[in-house]
Design an enzyme around this catalytic site. Structure first.
Site, mmCIF file in Angstrom:
data_model
loop_
_atom_site.group_PDB
_atom_site.id
_atom_site.type_symbol
_atom_site.label_atom_id
_atom_site.label_comp_id
_atom_site.label_asym_id
_atom_site.label_seq_id
_atom_site.Cartn_x
_atom_site.Cartn_y
_atom_site.Cartn_z
ATOM 1 N N HIS A 35 -16.525 -17.230 -3.611
ATOM 2 C CA HIS A 35 -15.192 -17.802 -4.154
ATOM 3 C C HIS A 35 -14.436 -17.935 -3.125
ATOM 4 C CE1 HIS A 35 -16.245 -16.914 -8.760
ATOM 5 N NE2 HIS A 35 -17.002 -16.417 -8.034
ATOM 6 N N GLU A 46 -23.640 -24.532 -15.550
ATOM 7 C CA GLU A 46 -22.854 -24.556 -14.073
ATOM 8 C C GLU A 46 -23.816 -25.659 -13.282
ATOM 9 O OE1 GLU A 46 -22.790 -20.819 -12.103
ATOM 10 O OE2 GLU A 46 -21.347 -21.311 -10.848
ATOM 11 N N HIS A 49 -15.125 -22.460 -8.975
ATOM 12 C CA HIS A 49 -14.622 -21.934 -7.583
ATOM 13 C C HIS A 49 -15.215 -22.952 -6.369
ATOM 14 C CE1 HIS A 49 -18.804 -20.353 -7.309
ATOM 15 N NE2 HIS A 49 -18.651 -20.368 -8.672
ATOM 16 N N GLU A 63 -18.214 -24.390 -13.849
ATOM 17 C CA GLU A 63 -18.909 -23.759 -14.895
ATOM 18 C C GLU A 63 -17.896 -23.224 -16.017
ATOM 19 O OE1 GLU A 63 -19.731 -19.758 -13.391
ATOM 20 O OE2 GLU A 63 -18.874 -19.905 -11.414
ATOM 21 N N ASP A 117 -27.982 -17.267 -14.624
ATOM 22 C CA ASP A 117 -27.289 -17.711 -13.536
ATOM 23 C C ASP A 117 -27.895 -17.249 -12.298
ATOM 24 O OD1 ASP A 117 -25.196 -18.333 -11.707
ATOM 25 O OD2 ASP A 117 -23.498 -17.532 -13.285
ATOM 26 N N ASP A 161 -25.127 -22.491 -6.599
ATOM 27 C CA ASP A 161 -24.930 -21.586 -7.609
ATOM 28 C C ASP A 161 -24.889 -22.433 -9.046
ATOM 29 O OD1 ASP A 161 -23.841 -19.944 -9.566
ATOM 30 O OD2 ASP A 161 -21.876 -19.915 -8.650
#
Ligand code: MN
Ligand code: MN
Length: 296
Positions: A161, A280, A153, A186, A81, A92
């Site tokens: 977030h 993700e 998120h 994700e 990640d 992300d």
């Protein structure tokens, strides 16, 4: 939107590079140092401590510790990640790699498929529960389960977030996404097990919680560095150990935590010990589709 797209591209390149390094007998520290150099050479900054390399039943939040001794074993299922940012706009993204075996290929494929099917549903006005539904249905079509207490998120500059949860199942949340909202989707899938994660061991990943200034001179110096370098983005002991001596740093971080000036993330293991896969992407919601930022 330019910084989101720029960050997303480098996040994707870094993710693919990190994934290519995952093989039996390599240490997490060696992978981490190579990926950090890759990111630096691109002129980019980590949006959160990266690469996070969470193995087997650890779903997320494992960053190599200073002096980390973990070596990837044949058959390990490793979640990579990575977050990259430009002016606080974070790309992300994550993928999962099995080291040297193919026992979990279906699980990994299903997880990527669940993410991609969810992304296909996204456009302005979509209810977030519909994204979760697409994820859950894909998982079920493969005979697998989603982890229900982990979610995607929205992202805002310097905030990972942003207050909107993107569920990995239909949780009934009818919140509608707006045009140009940036979100991360994700899913985390398991073959079988509780489908719940718990808070595990300390991660050495922290965030700033308060703008109180500590009285101790070294702690104050550390906090000033954190504010300048990371603002409200997460940081890790190992990142700081490149600037500050480790023993003083560890003591100061513990004391700052006790004063509730910073807080530490926990590692997130699946409760029943199931092997977890994650995929993700970060996307920008558009009128009639989603634009993936974390692509090469
Ligand atoms: Mn992530
Ligand atoms: Mn995320």
């Amino acid at each position: 939107m330019e910084n989101w797209v720029k960050a997303g591209k480098i996040a994707a390149e870094s993710r693919e590079y990190a994934a290519s390094l995952i093989k039996p007998n390599i240490s997490l520290l060696e992978i981490s140092e190579k990926v950090e150099k890759f990111i630096k050479d691109k002129g980019a900054e980590e949006g959160f401590p990266s690469p996070q390399l969470s193995i087997n039943n650890i779903a997320a939040h494992y960053i190599a510790f200073p002096n980390d001794k973990t070596i990837i074993q044949k058959g390990d299922v490793v979640k990579v990640d990575i977050g990259i940012h430009f002016e606080g706009c974070v790309g992300d993204n994550a993928t999962t790699v099995e080291a040297g075996t193919n026992k979990f290929s279906k699980l990994i494929e299903a997880t990527h498929k669940a993410r991609d099917n969810a992304i296909k549903e996204v456009k302005e006005g979509i209810q977030v529960c519909k994204i979760g539904e697409a994820i859950e249905e894909t998982a079920k079509s493969y005979g697998f389960k989603v982890i229900t207490n982990l979610s995607g998120h929205n992202l805002k500059p310097y905030i990972i977030h942003g207050g909107i949860t993107i569920p990995n199942y239909n949780n009934g949340d009818k919140t509608k996404l707006k045009n140009n909202e940036v979100i991360a989707i994700e899913p985390f899938l398991i073959e079988n097990g509780s489908g719940l994660i718990k808070e595990g061991k300390s991660s050495s990943i922290y965030r700033l919680d308060s703008n109180r200034i500590p009285r101790d001179i070294f702690q104050r110096q550390l906090i000033q560095y954190i504010i300048t370098k990371y603002q409200t983005l997460p940081f890790s002991t190992r990142q700081l150990a490149k600037v500050f001596p480790l023993s003083r740093l560890q003591i100061a971080l513990a004391l700052l935590k006790r004063q509730r000036i910073i807080s530490e993330y926990a590692q997130l293991p699946e409760q029943s010990g199931a092997i977890v896969a994650q995929a993700e992407n970060t996307i920008i919601v558009k009128q009639d589709h989603a634009e993936i930022t974390t692509k090469i």
